[in-house]
Design a protein around this motif. Sequence first.
Motif, PDB file in Angstrom:
ATOM      1  N   GLY A   1     -15.712   5.392  -8.626  1.00 51.50           N
ATOM      2  CA  GLY A   1     -16.475   4.782  -7.555  1.00 51.50           C
ATOM      3  C   GLY A   1     -15.614   3.935  -6.634  1.00 51.50           C
ATOM      4  N   ARG A   2     -16.163   3.593  -5.477  1.00 47.16           N
ATOM      5  CA  ARG A   2     -15.456   2.762  -4.508  1.00 47.16           C
ATOM      6  C   ARG A   2     -15.178   1.368  -5.056  1.00 47.16           C
ATOM      7  N   GLY A   3     -14.026   0.842  -4.673  1.00 46.30           N
ATOM      8  CA  GLY A   3     -13.726  -0.554  -4.951  1.00 46.30           C
ATOM      9  C   GLY A   3     -13.610  -0.921  -6.409  1.00 46.30           C
ATOM     10  N   GLY A   4     -13.187   0.013  -7.251  1.00 42.28           N
ATOM     11  CA  GLY A   4     -13.161  -0.263  -8.679  1.00 42.28           C
ATOM     12  C   GLY A   4     -11.874  -0.855  -9.213  1.00 42.28           C
ATOM     13  N   PHE A   5     -10.826  -0.963  -8.374  1.00 39.72           N
ATOM     14  CA  PHE A   5      -9.515  -1.392  -8.874  1.00 39.72           C
ATOM     15  C   PHE A   5      -8.884  -2.391  -7.902  1.00 39.72           C
ATOM     16  N   ASP A   6      -8.348  -3.480  -8.447  1.00 36.73           N
ATOM     17  CA  ASP A   6      -7.699  -4.437  -7.565  1.00 36.73           C
ATOM     18  C   ASP A   6      -6.215  -4.138  -7.370  1.00 36.73           C
ATOM     19  N   LEU A   7      -5.680  -3.143  -8.104  1.00 39.83           N
ATOM     20  CA  LEU A   7      -4.336  -2.639  -7.827  1.00 39.83           C
ATOM     21  C   LEU A   7      -4.340  -1.123  -7.995  1.00 39.83           C
ATOM     22  N   VAL A   8      -4.011  -0.421  -6.915  1.00 38.40           N
ATOM     23  CA  VAL A   8      -3.927   1.040  -6.916  1.00 38.40           C
ATOM     24  C   VAL A   8      -2.475   1.411  -6.660  1.00 38.40           C
ATOM     25  N   LEU A   9      -1.935   2.301  -7.478  1.00 38.73           N
ATOM     26  CA  LEU A   9      -0.527   2.681  -7.398  1.00 38.73           C
ATOM     27  C   LEU A   9      -0.397   4.176  -7.117  1.00 38.73           C
ATOM     28  N   VAL A  10       0.452   4.516  -6.132  1.00 39.47           N
ATOM     29  CA  VAL A  10       0.777   5.911  -5.830  1.00 39.47           C
ATOM     30  C   VAL A  10       2.304   6.000  -5.841  1.00 39.47           C
ATOM     31  N   HIS A  11       2.860   6.352  -6.997  1.00 38.91           N
ATOM     32  CA  HIS A  11       4.298   6.283  -7.217  1.00 38.91           C
ATOM     33  C   HIS A  11       4.917   7.677  -7.234  1.00 38.91           C
ATOM     34  N   GLN A  12       5.790   7.969  -6.271  1.00 38.14           N
ATOM     35  CA  GLN A  12       6.530   9.237  -6.203  1.00 38.14           C
ATOM     36  C   GLN A  12       5.599  10.445  -6.317  1.00 38.14           C
ATOM     37  N   VAL A  13       4.510  10.404  -5.557  1.00 33.55           N
ATOM     38  CA  VAL A  13       3.518  11.478  -5.571  1.00 33.55           C
ATOM     39  C   VAL A  13       3.373  12.143  -4.209  1.00 33.55           C
ATOM     40  N   LEU A  14       3.416  11.347  -3.145  1.00 30.67           N
ATOM     41  CA  LEU A  14       3.081  11.861  -1.813  1.00 30.67           C
ATOM     42  C   LEU A  14       3.926  13.056  -1.407  1.00 30.67           C
ATOM     43  N   HIS A  15       5.205  13.091  -1.791  1.00 30.61           N
ATOM     44  CA  HIS A  15       6.069  14.179  -1.328  1.00 30.61           C
ATOM     45  C   HIS A  15       5.715  15.532  -1.961  1.00 30.61           C
ATOM     46  N   TYR A  16       4.838  15.529  -2.961  1.00 25.51           N
ATOM     47  CA  TYR A  16       4.384  16.790  -3.560  1.00 25.51           C
ATOM     48  C   TYR A  16       3.121  17.336  -2.875  1.00 25.51           C
ATOM     49  N   LEU A  17       2.495  16.563  -2.005  1.00 24.40           N
ATOM     50  CA  LEU A  17       1.161  16.883  -1.520  1.00 24.40           C
ATOM     51  C   LEU A  17       1.171  17.569  -0.164  1.00 24.40           C
ATOM     52  N   ASP A  18       0.208  18.481   0.018  1.00 23.57           N
ATOM     53  CA  ASP A  18       0.011  19.109   1.319  1.00 23.57           C
ATOM     54  C   ASP A  18      -0.580  18.126   2.319  1.00 23.57           C
ATOM     55  N   ASP A  19      -1.426  17.213   1.848  1.00 21.87           N
ATOM     56  CA  ASP A  19      -2.130  16.289   2.740  1.00 21.87           C
ATOM     57  C   ASP A  19      -2.009  14.862   2.217  1.00 21.87           C
ATOM     58  N   PRO A  20      -0.837  14.256   2.359  1.00 18.18           N
ATOM     59  CA  PRO A  20      -0.657  12.899   1.838  1.00 18.18           C
ATOM     60  C   PRO A  20      -1.541  11.863   2.519  1.00 18.18           C
ATOM     61  N   ALA A  21      -1.846  12.062   3.799  1.00 16.32           N
ATOM     62  CA  ALA A  21      -2.710  11.108   4.500  1.00 16.32           C
ATOM     63  C   ALA A  21      -4.093  11.062   3.858  1.00 16.32           C
ATOM     64  N   ARG A  22      -4.619  12.235   3.507  1.00 19.21           N
ATOM     65  CA  ARG A  22      -5.923  12.291   2.842  1.00 19.21           C
ATOM     66  C   ARG A  22      -5.866  11.597   1.488  1.00 19.21           C
ATOM     67  N   ALA A  23      -4.775  11.818   0.754  1.00 20.46           N
ATOM     68  CA  ALA A  23      -4.640  11.168  -0.554  1.00 20.46           C
ATOM     69  C   ALA A  23      -4.669   9.654  -0.415  1.00 20.46           C
ATOM     70  N   LEU A  24      -4.029   9.123   0.621  1.00 13.85           N
ATOM     71  CA  LEU A  24      -4.032   7.669   0.813  1.00 13.85           C
ATOM     72  C   LEU A  24      -5.401   7.172   1.256  1.00 13.85           C
ATOM     73  N   ARG A  25      -6.118   7.978   2.030  1.00 18.61           N
ATOM     74  CA  ARG A  25      -7.482   7.573   2.402  1.00 18.61           C
ATOM     75  C   ARG A  25      -8.358   7.460   1.150  1.00 18.61           C
ATOM     76  N   GLU A  26      -8.207   8.425   0.248  1.00 21.47           N
ATOM     77  CA  GLU A  26      -8.981   8.380  -0.990  1.00 21.47           C
ATOM     78  C   GLU A  26      -8.537   7.224  -1.877  1.00 21.47           C
ATOM     79  N   ALA A  27      -7.229   6.985  -1.921  1.00 26.23           N
ATOM     80  CA  ALA A  27      -6.718   5.870  -2.722  1.00 26.23           C
ATOM     81  C   ALA A  27      -7.246   4.540  -2.192  1.00 26.23           C
ATOM     82  N   ALA A  28      -7.307   4.409  -0.861  1.00 26.03           N
ATOM     83  CA  ALA A  28      -7.783   3.161  -0.258  1.00 26.03           C
ATOM     84  C   ALA A  28      -9.240   2.880  -0.617  1.00 26.03           C
ATOM     85  N   LYS A  29     -10.029   3.930  -0.801  1.00 24.70           N
ATOM     86  CA  LYS A  29     -11.434   3.740  -1.169  1.00 24.70           C
ATOM     87  C   LYS A  29     -11.572   3.091  -2.545  1.00 24.70           C
TER      88      LYS A  29
END
Length: 334
Positions: free
Chosen positions: A219-247
Amino acid sequence: MSHEVSELISFTAALGVLRAAAEETRLRILALLADGELSVSDLTDILGQSQPRISRHLKLLVEAGLVERHREGAWAFFRLFDGHAGLVDSLIGGLDRAGAPLSEDRARLEAVRSQRAETAQTFFARIAPKWDRVRSLHVPEATVEAAVLEILGMRPVRSLIDLGTGTGRMLGLLASRAGRATGLDSSHAMLSVARANLERMGLSRVDLRQGDIHAPPFGRGGFDLVLVHQVLHYLDDPARALREAAKLVAPGGRLLVVDFAPHDLEFLREAQAHRRLGFSRDQVSGWLAEAGLGAVATRDLVPAGDAADQLTVTLWLAAETEVAILSEDARAVA
């Protein structure tokens, strides 16, 4: 990690919990799950009972709100439900774990974990050479981890999620500082490695989930620290992944991204399945701002020397406001 009762439990609910626990096999299951999540197969091996019988007991424990279930591909894993963890901890804590049958259960649990660790390490041994090649191109992992701890500062972490957790290395670094820690990865094999690594570190109560970073099952807003470590360079759509992470970021929470700065090492696309050859400071900062996290602090970790095949690692720490983003410790390194 400590577990506290988040709210008082009603008399009726407490009675239901105690009735569900008041059976030999179910009490043994609760004692085993107090040491970390287990699959039906694990419990079948440990308790020496049939799969249907173990499944029936687990169903009753889930219905009583004592245990929660989550799927990992074709597997189902069970863990103590956090809502009643304090009550269960009090119950289990008073048991003589050195006496039968719990001592025998624990011995068989260790055997299951040893087998799991051996299987996980066999898998990782096959892929480790590829990872080692990339690690040789940037500053040592210890330097990256020190920078992560420094930029986060000493601010308490109530709930942490590591998106694309891989082998669980970042969870191993940070989980002991969090009240609750969760790892998400799309690969069951990698989660098996992470589970074995974390158990070896005594962090068996970390919640590991299989899922898509582009559609995390939380659900939204469930974590006060979200980590995305050495993942974005594997993704087709890193911007979308960060939008989801921000939620997932709770009000006043933070999101930490760690990845490579732009480079031209094309061989990483084919040899390592990298989809992107790094990201500029402004590129990731812009994505984070678009996701509603406008305050961003950055730091570059540049390898020594001028070799053309060396990679710079960049850290981005983002929050909704500058006040929320950093402790004084982190401001000093931004």
